[in-house]
Design a protein around this motif. Structure first.
Motif, PDB file in Angstrom:
ATOM      1  N   LEU A   1       0.830  -1.207   0.000  1.00  0.00           N
ATOM      2  CA  LEU A   1       0.000   0.000   0.000  1.00  0.00           C
ATOM      3  C   LEU A   1       0.863   1.254   0.000  1.00  0.00           C
ATOM      4  CD1 LEU A   1      -2.779  -0.991   2.561  1.00  0.00           C
ATOM      5  CD2 LEU A   1      -3.114  -0.467   0.140  1.00  0.00           C
ATOM      6  N   GLU A   2       2.129   1.061   0.300  1.00  0.00           N
ATOM      7  CA  GLU A   2       3.039   2.200   0.405  1.00  0.00           C
ATOM      8  C   GLU A   2       4.382   1.748  -0.163  1.00  0.00           C
ATOM      9  OE1 GLU A   2       2.908   5.938   2.006  1.00  0.00           O
ATOM     10  OE2 GLU A   2       2.373   4.717   3.739  1.00  0.00           O
TER      11      GLU A   2
ATOM     12  N   SER B   1      -1.986  -4.140  -6.983  1.00  0.00           N
ATOM     13  CA  SER B   1      -3.429  -4.309  -6.824  1.00  0.00           C
ATOM     14  C   SER B   1      -3.788  -5.794  -6.931  1.00  0.00           C
ATOM     15  CB  SER B   1      -4.157  -3.494  -7.886  1.00  0.00           C
ATOM     16  OG  SER B   1      -5.546  -3.692  -7.798  1.00  0.00           O
TER      17      SER B   1
ATOM     18  N   ARG C   1      -2.639  -7.583  -3.743  1.00  0.00           N
ATOM     19  CA  ARG C   1      -3.519  -7.312  -2.600  1.00  0.00           C
ATOM     20  C   ARG C   1      -4.844  -8.050  -2.753  1.00  0.00           C
ATOM     21  NH1 ARG C   1      -1.886  -1.637  -3.436  1.00  0.00           N
ATOM     22  NH2 ARG C   1      -3.962  -1.184  -4.240  1.00  0.00           N
ATOM     23  N   ARG C   2      -5.324  -8.109  -3.977  1.00  0.00           N
ATOM     24  CA  ARG C   2      -6.609  -8.736  -4.249  1.00  0.00           C
ATOM     25  C   ARG C   2      -6.546 -10.243  -4.014  1.00  0.00           C
ATOM     26  NH1 ARG C   2      -7.275  -6.248  -8.591  1.00  0.00           N
ATOM     27  NH2 ARG C   2      -6.397  -7.643 -10.144  1.00  0.00           N
TER      28      ARG C   2
ATOM     29  N   LEU D   1     -14.373  -9.528  -6.913  1.00  0.00           N
ATOM     30  CA  LEU D   1     -13.192  -8.908  -7.520  1.00  0.00           C
ATOM     31  C   LEU D   1     -12.276  -9.975  -8.099  1.00  0.00           C
ATOM     32  CD1 LEU D   1     -12.088  -6.198  -4.922  1.00  0.00           C
ATOM     33  CD2 LEU D   1     -13.378  -5.866  -7.027  1.00  0.00           C
TER      34      LEU D   1
ATOM     35  N   MET E   1     -19.643  -8.172 -11.129  1.00  0.00           N
ATOM     36  CA  MET E   1     -19.122  -6.884 -10.678  1.00  0.00           C
ATOM     37  C   MET E   1     -20.072  -5.755 -11.055  1.00  0.00           C
ATOM     38  SD  MET E   1     -16.660  -5.767  -8.969  1.00  0.00           S
ATOM     39  CE  MET E   1     -16.662  -4.099  -8.351  1.00  0.00           C
TER      40      MET E   1
ATOM     41  N   ALA F   1      -7.559  -0.529  -1.446  1.00  0.00           N
ATOM     42  CA  ALA F   1      -6.587  -1.225  -0.601  1.00  0.00           C
ATOM     43  C   ALA F   1      -6.772  -2.736  -0.688  1.00  0.00           C
ATOM     44  CB  ALA F   1      -6.726  -0.757   0.841  1.00  0.00           C
ATOM     45  N   ILE F   2      -8.000  -3.190  -0.708  1.00  0.00           N
ATOM     46  CA  ILE F   2      -8.208  -4.641  -0.747  1.00  0.00           C
ATOM     47  C   ILE F   2      -8.102  -5.188  -2.167  1.00  0.00           C
ATOM     48  CG2 ILE F   2      -9.581  -4.646   1.370  1.00  0.00           C
ATOM     49  CD1 ILE F   2     -12.070  -5.069  -0.332  1.00  0.00           C
ATOM     50  N   GLY F   3      -7.727  -4.338  -3.109  1.00  0.00           N
ATOM     51  CA  GLY F   3      -7.389  -4.861  -4.429  1.00  0.00           C
ATOM     52  C   GLY F   3      -8.411  -4.616  -5.528  1.00  0.00           C
TER      53      GLY F   3
ATOM     54  N   GLN G   1     -12.449  -0.671 -11.980  1.00  0.00           N
ATOM     55  CA  GLN G   1     -13.702  -1.122 -11.362  1.00  0.00           C
ATOM     56  C   GLN G   1     -14.324  -0.007 -10.520  1.00  0.00           C
ATOM     57  OE1 GLN G   1     -11.806  -4.581  -9.611  1.00  0.00           O
ATOM     58  NE2 GLN G   1     -13.026  -5.959 -10.887  1.00  0.00           N
TER      59      GLN G   1
ATOM     60  N   VAL H   1      -3.925   4.514   1.132  1.00  0.00           N
ATOM     61  CA  VAL H   1      -3.653   4.712   2.567  1.00  0.00           C
ATOM     62  C   VAL H   1      -4.076   6.093   3.037  1.00  0.00           C
ATOM     63  CG1 VAL H   1      -1.914   3.115   3.370  1.00  0.00           C
ATOM     64  CG2 VAL H   1      -1.241   4.948   1.829  1.00  0.00           C
TER      65      VAL H   1
END
Ligand SMILES: Nc1ncnc2c1ncn2[C@@H]1O[C@H](COP(=O)(O)OP(=O)(O)O)[C@@H](O)[C@H]1O
Ligand SMILES: [Mg+2]
Lengths: 230, 407
Positions: free
Chosen positions: A58-59, A82, A85-86, A114, B1, B303-305, B310, B401
């Motif tokens: 994230l950073e 991304s 993280r997903r 997702l 989605m 953050a969660i992707g 999307q 973040v």
């Protein structure tokens, strides 16, 4: 032994303006095994959040490398981050983790969708996770209808739904009373022991810290203690 | 989605109910008004054109060469046999009328005035110009001895004559002498074509021939055809076949009316730009605030992707729901209103005298064309897409973040 997560020479400098430089992390070197249950503790401002954010992609670090399961995370572009993280990391934040307009079921499903999971598989997955984490009675509720403890349990459920290799939880119990904090820790412990998911969480609550198998303490952006309990 | 995006969109909009409803209403009301203007304006234009075609030019008019510049008796179409044959063979022709026209003078005991004398065949006119639809008083009949006249309502007013009153018609005949005849007003018409309402006297063709000493010849033949799309090709065929005649389309004879149509096309673009601007600005405002308020929500998603594209879909769906709801409501209101005025007409008789000047009926019947709705929908969808560019850029610049930390 092959380490699941290698953190090598990580530095992070924030420069909010020209004169100010904040050395949030300095030369961090850590090795974390697969299936570990790690707590990062330390006073406020010691760099816990920054470290977790860098590990989770994230950073960006100012220097150094993070290698997660053989993959160099620090070198990835935003698109690849991304994807990482997903598909490979579950996140639990301190508060307000959930999408407010979606109910609990949809929040948990969201990450599965997702990943391209079919509706049938989503339904099945949600039922399974909800039963396991004892939130089946909450599925139809909206986030604002839940208590803080319930919200965090749903956040855990959503993190698990992604079937991640690693769960990162930044002070997940900070906003909870001790009863709810204990329940949440039971949950994380259970996932670690029975599902074998590697979990790294941060906290400054001694009750929570003592539950970990591996304790890392930060102070002023440096590792001051790194112990494994057996 | 997409389903999730729609769900997020609708729920988010419902949470900001008042704001969403106001915007939808704003788009709907402006669309409604603009559709109304479009339909009524088109109705007016088409009515003016239809009146001109019916009462005078037909779709195509045929004259002898030189007649239009200098309309005198020596420039009438002399031989019409071949022309009649040609026209009879053409299936696409609905009707043709021959008219005899000569400038003259109409007079009563008190007043006289220059007018056009029009010799017509009422039976043929019936199929062509449907004069009965224009009749206000009396009847469409020149009488057994063809001593009747039909005049426009404005002329009747000027001459202060009513049905049954006598008028004297005089004109120069083919020998160059002034000839006169006394006639009785049998009918008064209102065609909304100034040339006829104020400046013409209709008499029997035979009477005109007698008055003008013109046993043969025709000054104008007006043709109506079934399919407007074939006007140009018929004109070309006629011109090739009869190079010595002047063949003119209605829009060449009434260029102002054709311009009015062109003007309308431009006006419609302006209307669509207005719809686009209202929708784009309105949706932009609402979506900008919405995105700023939900930074944290989007931060968590990223953050969660969630892919940025999307998130884009979620925001686009939301903007489109606003736009489409505004369109749906406005289109429904616009359609119902125009449908009402298409059936019952919009009564503008308060402005009747002004309307007459323009060749307009007091009652305007609205026109409804599908393209009003398609272009408006396209403008609104385009507006939805445009409106989210800036909110998306703001989101793109913000790191997840930071968004999560910003409460
Ligand atoms: N985005 C940022 N900009 C500037 N300074 C930051 C930023 N994020 C964190 N910091 C600084 O970095 C240091 C470590 O912060 P953080 O990782 O949040 O500590 P912790 O989570 O242990 O409280 C702090 O001094 C904090 O002020
Ligand atoms: Mg922190």
């Amino acid at each position: 032994m092959s380490d699941f997560l290698k953190i090598q020479q990580i530095n992070k400098t924030f420069q909010p303006d020209k004169e100010v430089r904040i050395e949030a992390l300095q030369d961090i070197n850590l090795e974390i095994e697969a299936g570990d249950f790690v707590v990062i503790s330390g006073p406020s401002g010691s760099g816990k959040t920054t470290l977790l954010n860098i590990v989770g992609g994230l950073e960006n670090a100012t220097g150094g490398t993070v290698i997660l399961d053989g993959q160099n995370v620090t070198g990835l572009a935003e698109k690849e981050l991304s994807h990482l993280r997903r598909n490979h990391i579950g996140f639990i934040f301190q508060a307000y983790n959930l999408i407010p307009v979606l109910n609990v079921r949809e929040n948990i499903e969201f990450i599965m969708k997702l990943q391209g999971t079919t509706q049938r598989a989503c339904d099945q997955g949600v039922e399974e996770i909800a039963k396991k984490l004892h939130i089946d009675d909450l599925l139809k509720k909206l986030p604002h209808q839940l208590s803080g403890g319930q919200q965090q349990r749903v956040a855990v459920a959503r993190a698990v739904a992604a079937e991640p290799k690693l769960i990162l939880a930044d002070e997940p119990t900070a906003n909870l009373d001790s009863q709810n904090a204990a329940t949440l820790m039971d949950m994380l412990e259970h996932l670690n022991q029975h599902e074998g998911i590697t979990i790294i969480f941060s906290s400054h609550d001694p009750m929570v810290i003592e539950r970990a198998k591996h304790s890392i303490v930060l102070k002023d952006g440096k590792v001051v203690s790194n112990e494994r309990f057996n | 989605m997409f389903k999730t995006a729609t769900k997020i969109g609708i729920t988010s909009l419902l949470r900001r109910r008042t704001r969403s409803a106001l915007l939808i209403l704003m788009i709907a009301v402006s669309l409604w008004g603009l559709l109304f203007i479009e339909g009524i304006y088109d109705g007016m234009t088409e009515q003016m054109i239809a009146n001109a075609i019916r009462s005078d030019s037909g779709h195509i008019s045929i004259f002898a060469d030189g007649y239009r510049l200098n309309p005198d008796l020596s420039r009438w179409i002399e031989n019409t046999i071949e022309l009649d044959e040609f026209l009879n063979e053409r299936q696409q022709i609905k009707s043709t009328v021959a008219r005899l026209k000569q400038d003259g003078l109409v007079a009563t005991a008190h007043y006289s005035r220059g007018i056009a004398i029009l010799g017509i065949d009422l039976e043929r006119e019936a199929n062509h110009s449907h004069l009965e639809g224009y009749l206000r008083h009396g009847e469409l009949n020149f009488g057994e001895r063809q001593r009747g006249a039909i005049i426009g309502f404005k002329l009747a007013k000027k001459l202060k004559v009513a049905i049954g009153n006598k008028i004297i018609l005089s004109a120069q005949n083919s020998a160059g002498e002034m000839a006169s005849t006394a006639l009785k007003v049998k009918g008064i018409i209102k065609t909304h074509n100034m040339a006829f309402d104020e400046n013409a006297v209709f008499i029997a063709a035979a009477k005109a021939r007698e008055l003008l000493s013109m046993p043969t010849g025709i000054s104008q033949i007006a043709i109506s055809i079934a399919n407007e799309g074939e006007i140009a090709s018929l004109q070309q065929q006629l011109q090739e076949e009869f190079p010595n005649l002047t063949i003119k389309r209605w829009d060449e004879l009434y260029p102002a009316l054709q311009q009015s149509r062109v003007l309308m096309a431009g006006f419609k673009q302006v209307i669509n730009i207005i719809i686009f601007s209202i929708a784009a600005l309105g949706i932009f405002g609402v979506m900008l605030v919405s995105v700023l308020e939900r930074m944290r929500e989007f931060g968590i998603m990223l953050a969660i992707g969630t892919k940025f594209s999307q998130i884009g879909i979620i925001i686009l769906v939301e903007a489109s729901i606003l736009g489409c709801a505004g369109f749906g409501l406005g289109a429904l209101a616009g359609f119902s209103t125009l449908y009402y005025f298409k059936i019952y007409g919009l009564d503008l008789s308060v402005f009747s005298s002004a309307l007459d000047e323009f060749g307009l009926d007091a009652i305007t019947y609205a026109i409804i064309r599908p393209d009003y709705f398609f272009t408006a929908l396209a403008a609104i969808i385009l507006a939805s897409v445009f409106s989210i560019i800036i909110p998306l850029r703001i989101l793109k610049k913000t790191k997840p973040v930071d968004a999560i930390n910003a409460i």
